[in-house]
Every structure is written in structure tokens, then in C-alpha cells.
Design a protein around this motif. Structure first.
Motif, PDB file in Angstrom:
ATOM      1  N   ASN A 116       0.813  -1.215   0.000  1.00  0.00           N
ATOM      2  CA  ASN A 116       0.000   0.000   0.000  1.00  0.00           C
ATOM      3  C   ASN A 116       0.850   1.270   0.000  1.00  0.00           C
ATOM      4  OD1 ASN A 116      -2.509  -1.295  -0.072  1.00  0.00           O
ATOM      5  ND2 ASN A 116      -2.423  -1.681   2.138  1.00  0.00           N
ATOM      6  N   ASN A 117       2.167   1.087   0.013  1.00  0.00           N
ATOM      7  CA  ASN A 117       3.073   2.258  -0.104  1.00  0.00           C
ATOM      8  C   ASN A 117       4.363   1.765  -0.771  1.00  0.00           C
ATOM      9  OD1 ASN A 117       4.237   4.767   0.075  1.00  0.00           O
ATOM     10  ND2 ASN A 117       4.701   4.626   2.253  1.00  0.00           N
ATOM     11  N   TYR A 118       4.242   1.476  -2.062  1.00  0.00           N
ATOM     12  CA  TYR A 118       5.332   0.793  -2.774  1.00  0.00           C
ATOM     13  C   TYR A 118       6.517   1.743  -3.024  1.00  0.00           C
ATOM     14  CZ  TYR A 118       7.809  -1.987  -6.198  1.00  0.00           C
ATOM     15  OH  TYR A 118       8.779  -2.695  -6.856  1.00  0.00           O
ATOM     16  N   LYS A 119       7.743   1.208  -2.770  1.00  0.00           N
ATOM     17  CA  LYS A 119       8.974   2.010  -2.917  1.00  0.00           C
ATOM     18  C   LYS A 119      10.002   1.333  -3.834  1.00  0.00           C
ATOM     19  CE  LYS A 119       7.732   5.295  -0.091  1.00  0.00           C
ATOM     20  NZ  LYS A 119       7.497   6.677  -0.581  1.00  0.00           N
ATOM     21  N   ASN A 120       9.532   0.671  -4.884  1.00  0.00           N
ATOM     22  CA  ASN A 120      10.436   0.030  -5.865  1.00  0.00           C
ATOM     23  C   ASN A 120      11.312  -1.032  -5.196  1.00  0.00           C
ATOM     24  OD1 ASN A 120       9.481   1.573  -7.994  1.00  0.00           O
ATOM     25  ND2 ASN A 120      11.002   3.178  -7.695  1.00  0.00           N
ATOM     26  N   THR A 121      10.673  -1.956  -4.424  1.00  0.00           N
ATOM     27  CA  THR A 121      11.433  -2.954  -3.660  1.00  0.00           C
ATOM     28  C   THR A 121      11.085  -4.387  -4.014  1.00  0.00           C
ATOM     29  OG1 THR A 121       9.795  -2.826  -1.885  1.00  0.00           O
ATOM     30  CG2 THR A 121      11.745  -1.411  -1.698  1.00  0.00           C
ATOM     31  N   TRP A 122      10.136  -4.637  -4.970  1.00  0.00           N
ATOM     32  CA  TRP A 122       9.765  -6.027  -5.266  1.00  0.00           C
ATOM     33  C   TRP A 122      10.811  -6.652  -6.187  1.00  0.00           C
ATOM     34  CZ3 TRP A 122       7.097  -8.549  -9.652  1.00  0.00           C
ATOM     35  CH2 TRP A 122       6.760  -9.888  -9.359  1.00  0.00           C
ATOM     36  N   ASN A 123      11.355  -7.831  -5.775  1.00  0.00           N
ATOM     37  CA  ASN A 123      12.410  -8.511  -6.542  1.00  0.00           C
ATOM     38  C   ASN A 123      12.043  -9.938  -6.903  1.00  0.00           C
ATOM     39  OD1 ASN A 123      12.504  -9.644  -4.053  1.00  0.00           O
ATOM     40  ND2 ASN A 123      14.716  -9.384  -3.723  1.00  0.00           N
ATOM     41  N   GLY A 124      10.742 -10.206  -7.099  1.00  0.00           N
ATOM     42  CA  GLY A 124      10.329 -11.521  -7.605  1.00  0.00           C
ATOM     43  C   GLY A 124      10.003 -12.528  -6.530  1.00  0.00           C
ATOM     44  N   HIS A 125       9.785 -12.132  -5.261  1.00  0.00           N
ATOM     45  CA  HIS A 125       9.391 -13.037  -4.177  1.00  0.00           C
ATOM     46  C   HIS A 125       7.935 -12.745  -3.776  1.00  0.00           C
ATOM     47  CE1 HIS A 125      13.720 -13.470  -4.006  1.00  0.00           C
ATOM     48  NE2 HIS A 125      13.581 -14.511  -3.189  1.00  0.00           N
ATOM     49  N   HIS A 126       7.186 -13.822  -3.382  1.00  0.00           N
ATOM     50  CA  HIS A 126       5.804 -13.593  -2.938  1.00  0.00           C
ATOM     51  C   HIS A 126       5.816 -13.233  -1.458  1.00  0.00           C
ATOM     52  CE1 HIS A 126       5.391 -17.292  -0.620  1.00  0.00           C
ATOM     53  NE2 HIS A 126       5.908 -17.982  -1.629  1.00  0.00           N
ATOM     54  N   ASP A 127       4.690 -12.643  -1.001  1.00  0.00           N
ATOM     55  CA  ASP A 127       4.614 -12.209   0.402  1.00  0.00           C
ATOM     56  C   ASP A 127       3.661 -13.078   1.210  1.00  0.00           C
ATOM     57  OD1 ASP A 127       2.194 -11.479  -0.631  1.00  0.00           O
ATOM     58  OD2 ASP A 127       2.427  -9.316  -0.277  1.00  0.00           O
TER      59      ASP A 127
END
Length: 755
Positions: free
Chosen positions: A704-715
Motif C-alpha cells: 500500500n506504499n510501494y517504494k520500488n522494492t519487489w524482486n520476484g518473491h511472494h509475500d
């Protein structure tokens, strides 16, 4: 009451050192009796000049009671008068260098004391002549106070007189070349110093005779200023006498060709210098024999002017002796074919010169074996007149040695799918074996093969005997094994060992797998499919499909497919809208797999804002939270719960930068595409809501406050694909909602490469 001076007291004065007045004599009176006057004089020298000082005179009048009166006079003594020369001062002059004269001794006086006279002499040479110069003499008179008087005399010194020879001068003459005397040694004098006599001798040869010439001798006397006197003598030199032999002259003779003897070395003398003896030797051959000839020797003595004397000797030369071998002559022998040895180099000598040894070699083969033969070697020595001597050697050559392997045959073993050499090629190359023979070329050796044993059980095995034979029938052999084995199991064509999660309506069909084997045409395929209903705790089940494939050699491989099946999946999503936002088309928020289900939206709340069955208008509802549900209406009854927050926290987009979204994600830490990147969200101060869905519509990541941190892993939110947080490679769907902005959510696809 003190006494009183009677006379006028002297005043202070300044005087020259030669004009100091005598001290005044003063008297005094006293009212009550007599007064005695005493006198003192003190000199004070405060400078470096002995005649410049201060003179203090003091008179003291004392009465009978000791009362005194005092008078003091200060005399300043100075010296300003320079000393005076008392001698006759010398004048300037010009003189010859031998008439300069010694400097005059001058004296001086001073009004206040003594004067010292100093003398300096400076020579100035402005030309190249040592005896022509200017002499400056200076006398300086100095008194005790440093006052000076100076006198200077300039003497110009010149030299105009040339030097004079003191020896008897030699006359001109004509002489034989052996009668030239050494040049006389002449000397000279000069009025102003030394004179150097130089000597030159020039030879003038006007003809071809080295000893006929003119000799010009010149003596030059030079003084220090370069003035010269010269004397010249001319000597005419002639040569008229021929040279004479000084050795015993040789007579004519007849000799064998080895007894000629070296020519005698003759010498000669000449009255006017050296004589060179030249020698010539002429051979006259009147026959076919090189060593039968006539030798004419001539000696000629020549002096430097070409005058000559000659002597000649005639020698008759003959040759009657054959040449002789000088080497140890080789004997007859029997040897192996590889031990023949090179032919010996035989040499010979001849009494009258060189002997040439010629060599011939004849091979006689009287049998079927090329290495068994007779070798006849003949050496012939021939001298220059054709006289000869001969030697012959018989060599019997035999071959009894078999060939040897330089490289033994190599075993060959390969799996049936990696064979690089077939059996025929292995045989044709003799299994890599190489051989050599002591007497035959390797190309002439004969190779034969014999199968010792063979087997074809689950592969092929041959034991081969390789035999090599030379031209005389001598042979050697070695064994090697050729083996083809099968150790590789069958493999599937276009197979991916996959583990997937699908909804209950997307279970794939059993794939028609194709298998292949490099060594077998017949394969055994055993397929099974099992269901595990307890793995997902009642929320789904797992299908396991297994293919067990084996070949004729019992090599086997197992291939499987694991399918996790989920049923009735419920996905929940949250968005925030500003009350002034545009009409929202709800279908743009659906995951990609929901778009083809022909489902329907229902408004749990906010029915006023739900219009046209697929749209939501935030501008016609009150501030607050609303919920919409999308039912897929498929056999699995999947649905999406959409929570909408309508607020008045609206921001005007003040950023003009473009928003750029990643297309590819490769998180391998190489600095390129490692993160899902939404450019300029920090610069524009956006609050970004991000959702990532897999190809089956399951949400694998949310922020809900994305900062360009997703690297292909699920949460782990809404996931049913296992415990590994690293997502598999593939195409994923994203939904981007920028909070409190007027434009619609951004959607699209991103490819994840996680290998």
C-alpha cells in the motif's frame, strides 16, 4: 671668597694640527692672601686619525683656605692638508721593450707628521704581442689621517726588432740519394726575450723516381711579437745505381715431383734505400700428366727508382710413383640389416700432390627377402697422373629382428550415444597402434587383425589381435578391446519437471509425453496418477503424475508432474479514491484470469455509486468505506472482494515527469532489472498501491506504499503454491493505483526471469 684670575682667559678654538697655540700662563689674586694657579691638559682622540683630536686645557686657582676658581679651554684639532711629494716626478714615455728601466723611488712630507709612499704597476696588453703593451706606474703618498696625493706615469712599450740567427747558415747543393745529411740545428737571439727557431722540410718530386727529388729546408726564427727572420737551403737529390742480390743464386735441375723444393728467398740491397725482390714461377706442361712439367723461376730486384737486377732457374719435374692409402682399410663382415654402418671415409696420399679416393657400392640380392643381400664396397685412389691403388670390402647383410610397437593398440570404450569411432574405423587405424622395424620403412610393414573373442549382450565387445610383419617375415602382435556399452536412461522430449498450482477449473490434461533412447528402440513406459486430498487441509488437493521409463539394459528414469488444485479462492483488494475522481471502470481492477469468466459485480454497500453494472462513481456517494464483490460464476466459484475508501484527501498532481514501468525483472544482483521499478514516484511524492498476480489470477504480492522494492518473491498473501518465497519464471499481471490522483489505475504485464 674664591680667588680671581688676573689675565683674560683663553676662549675655545678649532685649529689645524700644525697651528696649535701654546698654553696661556694665568695668575690669580685673593682678597685674604696669595693664590696658586695649577694647569692640566687632556687629549681625547675619538677618531681613526691620529692628527684629529680634542685638547682640553684646565687652569685652577687655589687660595690659602682651599677655595678654588676654574677655567677650561676646548681646542678642536683637525688635519685637512694632503702630503707633498719631495722627489722629481717621472713623465710619460714610449720605449723599446729592452729599454723600460726600473721605477723611480719617490718620497713625500706632511705638515702634521710623516707620509708613506706606496707603489703599484699595472700591465695592459691589448694586442697579440707579448712585448708590446702599456705599463701604468702609480705612486700614492698617504699621511697619518689617510689624506693622499697621487702621481701616475704611462709607459708605452714597443718591439720592432726582428731576431738574429747565431749559427752558420747551410748552402744549396746536389747529392746522391744515399748522401743526404741531417738538417743543421740553427739557433737565434732577440733583443726583448727569447726567439724560437722552427724548421720545415718540403720534398718536391717532379718525376717517377722516388729517389730523384728536390729537398727544400727552411729555418724561421720568431720572437715573442711574431717578428721573423728566415733562411732557406735547396738540396737536389739523384739516384743512378741499380740494386745488388745478396743471396747465393740457385742453379737449374731435374727432380721427382715430390722433391721440387720451395723457391729460395733472395734478398737485395740498394745504395739509396730498400730494394724489393719479386718472384714469378711459370709452369710449362708438354704432356698429359699434370706432374710432368717444366718450372721456370725468376727473381727480379727493383729499387725505389725502378732500376732492376734479374736471376732465372729452370727445373724439370717428373712423376713415377702410385698413391698410397693412409686410413685403416675395412675388412669383410656379416651384420644385421640395421647395423651395416656408413661406408668408411678412406683417404690416400701421393708423393707428387693430391690423391682422389672414389667409392662404389654394389648390392647383390640372391633371395626373396629384400633385407638379406651382399654389399660390395670398392675404394680407388688416383693421383694427378692417373696412377691408382684399390681396396675392396664384402659385407653379408641379414635380417632376423621382428618389428616393435612404438605405440600399442588402444582399447576403445564408449556409451552407445557418444560413439566417436565405429568398429571398422577402429580396425582401419589399427586401434591407434604404430610400429617400426630396424630394417624396413614403417609404410612397408604389413598389418593383419584377428578376432580373439566377441560379445553382443547389452552392448558390443570385441577382443582383437593386431599383428605387424616386416618384409622378411619377422612379426610381433598385441591385443586390444573395442566395447560399446549402454548406461544412459531414456529421456523425455519437450518435458519440464514442473510443479504448478491451478484453480479447480484449470486442471491440465495428461500430457502425451514422448520418450527416446540413444541405444534401444523398445522402451518400457509405466504411468501412474495419484490424488492427495489431505495436503491442503481440505481447501484443495494434489495430483501427482509419474512416468517410469526403462530401456533393454535396465537403465531407467522417472518424470513427474505435481499439480496443486485450489477451489473457491477468494481474493480481497483495497483501493482509495478521492471524491472528485473520475468514474472508475471496475473491470480494470480484475486479475487477468477473471476477465474471461463472464462474472458479475454486486454492491454490498454504496449501491448509489454502483452504476451500469461495471462502474463506480465516487463523486455521488458520501465519504466512507464501501465494498463490491465480483463473482466469477465458474465451476470453482472464485470471487474478488473490492474494498473502496472514498475520501476528500485529494492532491493535485504537480509533477510533470513521465511515469515509466518495468517490463522485465531479472533479480540476479547484476545491477540491471533487479527490482520492479516505477520511475519518478519519489520525485512526484506519489503514494502507490501495487498488486502482482500470477497467470492463474492469484495475488502473489501487495503493497500500500510501494517504494520500488519487489524482486520476484511472494509475500504469502493469498498464496497456495508452496513455502518457497522465490516465484517461478513467467509472465505476471500488475495493478498500480496512485492514491488521491485523478487518473485511472495502471495495469499491465511484467516478465519475471528467476533462473
Amino acid at each position: 671668597k674664591a680667588p680671581v684670575f688676573v689675565e683674560t682667559t683663553p676662549s675655545d678654538i678649532t685649529v689645524e694640527c700644525d697651528a696649535i697655540p701654546n698654553a696661556a700662563i694665568l695668575t690669580a689674586t685673593d682678597t685674604c692672601g696669595t693664590a696658586i694657579v695649577s694647569f692640566t691638559e687632556v687629549t681625547s682622540t675619538d677618531s681613526n686619525c691620529e692628527n684629529s683630536y680634542t685638547l682640553t686645557r684646565t687652569w685652577t686657582a687655589t687660595d690659602l683656605c682651599g677655595l678654588t676658581s676654574t677655567h677650561q679651554q676646548i681646542i678642536t684639532v683637525i688635519d685637512t692638508t694632503v702630503p707633498t711629494f719631495t722627489s722629481i716626478l717621472p713623465e710619460d714615455k714610449t720605449v723599446e721593450c729592452d729599454a723600460i728601466g726600473d721605477p723611480v723611488i719617490l718620497t713625500a712630507t706632511d705638515t702634521c707628521g710623516t707620509a708613506t709612499v706606496s707603489f703599484t704597476e699595472v700591465t695592459s696588453t691589448d694586442n697579440n704581442c707579448e712585448n708590446s703593451y702599456t705599463l701604468t706606474r702609480t705612486w700614492t703618498a698617504t699621511d697619518l689621517c689617510g689624506l693622499t696625493s697621487t702621481h701616475q706615469q704611462i709607459i708605452t712599450v714597443i718591439d720592432t726588432t726582428a731576431p738574429t740567427f747565431t749559427s752558420v747558415l747551410p748552402d744549396n747543393k746536389t747529392v746522391e740519394c744515399d748522401a743526404i745529411n741531417e738538417p743543421e740545428f740553427l739557433t737565434a737571439t732577440d733583443t726583448c726575450g727569447t726567439a724560437i727557431v722552427s724548421f720545415t722540410e718540403v720534398t718536391s718530386t717532379d718525376n717517377n723516381c722516388e729517389n730523384n727529388y728536390t729537398l727544400t729546408r727552411t729555418w724561421t726564427a720568431t720572437d715573442l711579437c711574431g717578428l721573423t727572420t728566415t733562411h732557406q737551403q735547396i738540396i737536389t737529390v739523384i739516384d743512378t745505381t741499380a740494386p745488388t742480390f745478396t743471396s747465393v743464386l740457385p742453379d737449374d735441375k731435374t727432380v721427382e715431383c715430390d722433391a721440387i723444393g720451395d723457391p729460395v728467398i733472395l734478398t737485395a740491397t740498394d745504395t739509396c734505400g730498400t730494394a724489393i725482390v719479386s718472384f714469378t714461377e711459370v709452369t710449362s706442361t708438354d704432356s698429359n700428366c699434370e706432374n710432368n712439367y717444366t718450372l721456370t723461376r725468376t727473381w727480379t730486384a727493383t729499387d725505389l727508382c725502378g732500376l732492376t737486377s734479374t736471376h732465372q732457374q729452370i727445373i724439370t719435374v717428373i712423376d713415377t710413383t702410385a698413391p698410397t692409402f693412409t686410413s685403416v682399410l675395412p675388412e669383410d663382415k656379416t651384420v644385421e640389416c640395421d647395423a651395416i654402418g656408413d661406408a668408411e671415409i678412406v683417404t690416400a696420399t701421393d708423393t707428387c700432390g693430391t690423391a682422389i679416393v672414389s667409392f662404389t657400392e654394389v648390392t647383390s640380392t640372391d633371395n626373396n627377402c629384400e633385407n638379406n643381400y651382399t654389399l660390395t664396397r670398392t675404394w680407388t685412389a688416383t693421383d694427378l697422373c692417373g696412377l691408382t691403388s684399390t681396396h675392396q670390402q664384402i659385407i653379408t647383410v641379414i635380417d632376423t629382428t621382428a618389428p616393435e610397437f612404438s605405440t600399442e593398440p588402444t582399447d576403445y570404450t564408449a556409451n552407445c550415444d557418444t560413439v566417436t569411432m565405429d568398429f571398422e574405423s577402429w580396425i582401419a587405424t589399427n586401434a591407434g597402434a604404430e610400429a617400426y622395424d630396424n630394417c624396413s620403412n614403417s609404410e612397408t610393414l604389413i598389418w593383419t587383425t584377428e578376432i580373439v573373442s566377441s560379445s553382443t549382450d547389452c552392448g558390443t565387445t570385441y577382443v582383437i589381435n593386431f599383428k605387424v610383419t616386416d618384409s622378411c617375415g619377422n612379426s610381433s602382435s598385441k591385443e586390444a578391446t573395442y566395447q560399446i556399452i549402454d548406461s544412459t536412461p531414456p529421456s523425455a522430449i519437450d518435458y519440464e519437471n514442473s510443479e504448478i498450482t491451478v484453480s479447480c477449473g484449470d486442471i491440465p490434461e495428461i500430457p502425451d509425453l514422448k520418450f527416446m533412447d540413444a541405444c534401444s528402440n523398445e522402451l518400457n513406459i509405466d504411468f501412474s496418477e495419484t490424488l492427495d486430498s489431505e495436503q491442503n487441509s481440505g481447501n484443495g488437493y494434489t495430483i501427482t503424475r509419474i512416468w517410469n521409463v526403462s530401456d533393454n539394459c535396465n537403465n531407467s528414469a522417472i518424470y513427474e508432474q505435481i499439480i496443486h488444485v485450489s477451489s473457491g479462492v477468494e481474493t480481497e483488494d483495497f483501493i482509495s479514491l478521492c471524491i472528485v475522481d473520475d468514474l472508475l471502470e471496475l473491470s480494470t481492477l480484475l486479475p487477468s484470469d477473471f476477465e474471461t469468466t463472464n462474472g458479475t459485480w454486486e454492491a454490498v454497500s454504496a449501491s448509489d455509486g454502483f452504476i451500469n453494472g461495471n462502474e463506480f462513481d465516487p463523486s455521488i456517494v458520501n465519504l466512507g468505506n464501501y465494498q463490491m464483490i465480483y463473482n466469477t460464476n465458474n465451476e470453482c466459484n472464485d470471487r474478488l472482494i473490492l474494498n473502496i475508501n472514498v475520501n476528500d484527501d485529494c492532491e493535485v498532481l504537480g509533477c510533470t515527469s513521465d511515469i515509466k514501468i518495468s517490463k522485465v525483472l531479472t533479480p540476479n544482483n547484476d545491477g540491471h532489472n533487479d527490482y520492479f521499478n516505477i520511475e519518478n514516484i519519489d520525485e512526484c511524492n506519489f503514494t502507490v498501491h501495487l498488486k502482482i498476480f500470477n497467470r492463474w489470477g492469484k495475488r502473489v504480492y501487495t503493497s500500500n506504499n510501494y517504494k520500488n522494492t519487489w524482486n520476484g518473491h511472494h509475500d504469502n498473501s493469498g498464496m497456495t503454491i508452496g513455502n518457497n518465497s522465490k516465484l517461478p519464471s513467467g509472465t505476471y499481471y500488475y495493478i498500480i493505483h496512485i492514491e488521491n490522483q485523478e487518473f485511472k489505475p495502471l495495469t499491465g504485464y511484467i516478465y519475471l526471469g528467476n533462473n
